[in-house]
Design a protein around this motif. Structure first.
Motif, PDB file in Angstrom:
ATOM      1  N   GLN A 146       0.851  -1.186   0.000  1.00 44.84           N
ATOM      2  CA  GLN A 146       0.000   0.000   0.000  1.00 44.84           C
ATOM      3  C   GLN A 146       0.888   1.239   0.000  1.00 44.84           C
ATOM      4  O   GLN A 146       1.767   1.388   0.841  1.00 44.84           O
ATOM      5  CB  GLN A 146      -0.917   0.007   1.240  1.00 44.84           C
ATOM      6  CG  GLN A 146      -1.833   1.198   1.330  1.00 44.84           C
ATOM      7  CD  GLN A 146      -2.921   1.142   0.283  1.00 44.84           C
ATOM      8  OE1 GLN A 146      -3.423   0.079  -0.042  1.00 44.84           O
ATOM      9  NE2 GLN A 146      -3.295   2.289  -0.261  1.00 44.84           N
ATOM     10  N   ILE A 147       0.679   2.091  -0.954  1.00 46.80           N
ATOM     11  CA  ILE A 147       1.463   3.318  -1.079  1.00 46.80           C
ATOM     12  C   ILE A 147       0.667   4.463  -0.434  1.00 46.80           C
ATOM     13  O   ILE A 147      -0.488   4.718  -0.788  1.00 46.80           O
ATOM     14  CB  ILE A 147       1.748   3.670  -2.555  1.00 46.80           C
ATOM     15  CG1 ILE A 147       2.371   2.480  -3.278  1.00 46.80           C
ATOM     16  CG2 ILE A 147       2.602   4.930  -2.674  1.00 46.80           C
ATOM     17  CD1 ILE A 147       3.722   2.075  -2.768  1.00 46.80           C
ATOM     18  N   GLU A 148       1.324   5.123   0.493  1.00 48.23           N
ATOM     19  CA  GLU A 148       0.676   6.253   1.158  1.00 48.23           C
ATOM     20  C   GLU A 148       0.711   7.476   0.246  1.00 48.23           C
ATOM     21  O   GLU A 148       1.738   7.802  -0.343  1.00 48.23           O
ATOM     22  CB  GLU A 148       1.401   6.562   2.477  1.00 48.23           C
ATOM     23  CG  GLU A 148       0.766   7.667   3.268  1.00 48.23           C
ATOM     24  CD  GLU A 148       1.535   7.964   4.532  1.00 48.23           C
ATOM     25  OE1 GLU A 148       1.472   9.120   4.972  1.00 48.23           O
ATOM     26  OE2 GLU A 148       2.177   7.060   5.074  1.00 48.23           O
ATOM     27  N   ILE A 149      -0.424   8.109   0.117  1.00 49.70           N
ATOM     28  CA  ILE A 149      -0.520   9.316  -0.694  1.00 49.70           C
ATOM     29  C   ILE A 149      -0.293  10.524   0.199  1.00 49.70           C
ATOM     30  O   ILE A 149      -0.927  10.666   1.229  1.00 49.70           O
ATOM     31  CB  ILE A 149      -1.910   9.405  -1.387  1.00 49.70           C
ATOM     32  CG1 ILE A 149      -2.119   8.165  -2.236  1.00 49.70           C
ATOM     33  CG2 ILE A 149      -2.030  10.695  -2.212  1.00 49.70           C
ATOM     34  CD1 ILE A 149      -3.485   8.048  -2.816  1.00 49.70           C
TER      35      ILE A 149
END
Length: 150
Positions: A146-149
């Motif tokens: 999961q890539i944090e925005i």
């Protein structure tokens, strides 16, 4: 209309292609006999999960000592050889002697960069030879990150 099996009266020792057709051998691709001794090539199931390749070989009537499983240069080779001799005697005179010899060999190409050859395992239980070929850690699927925005 009736199908009749043709007789080869002129050359009785030469099998006809029609004989094989009507016997079902010509078109029966599921039959696994490959010799006149009724020996068979065992059925194999190959499965894959995230961690392993799993091979099951149906070979009832054998013992685990009858098998050889080798991994060499990207080939998994499964073979078996079983010899037996049964002898019945009437006093000292041999009245009947039966020899039995069965063997098979199956081989599979396995890329060495996917499988860890040092961790291959095999077991034999209830007529099934189970072979587990573990995948190398680097080729196992990784969970999505999961890539944090920001």
């Amino acid at each position: 209309m009736t199908l009749t099996k043709l007789s080869n009266n002129w050359f009785p020792s030469v099998p006809s292609v029609f004989d094989r057709f009507f016997d079902g051998e010509l078109m029966d691709w599921n039959r696994s006999n490959f010799s006149s001794t009724n020996s068979t090539l065992p059925a194999v199931n190959v499965k894959e999960n995230d961690n392993d390749f799993l091979i099951d070989v149906a070979a009832p009537g054998l013992k685990k000592d009858d098998f050889k499983v080798n991994f060499d240069n990207g080939s998994l080779i499964i073979s078996s050889e079983k010899k037996s001799e049964v002898e019945e005697k009437d006093g000292e005179k041999v009245t009947r002697r039966e020899f039995n010899y069965q063997s098979f060999q199956r081989s599979f190409s396995v890329p060495e960069n996917i499988v860890d050859p040092e961790k291959i395992r095999a077991s034999y239980e209830n007529g099934i030879l189970h072979i587990t070929l573990p995948k190398r850690e680097e080729v196992k699927p990784k969970p999505a990150k999961q890539i944090e925005i920001q």
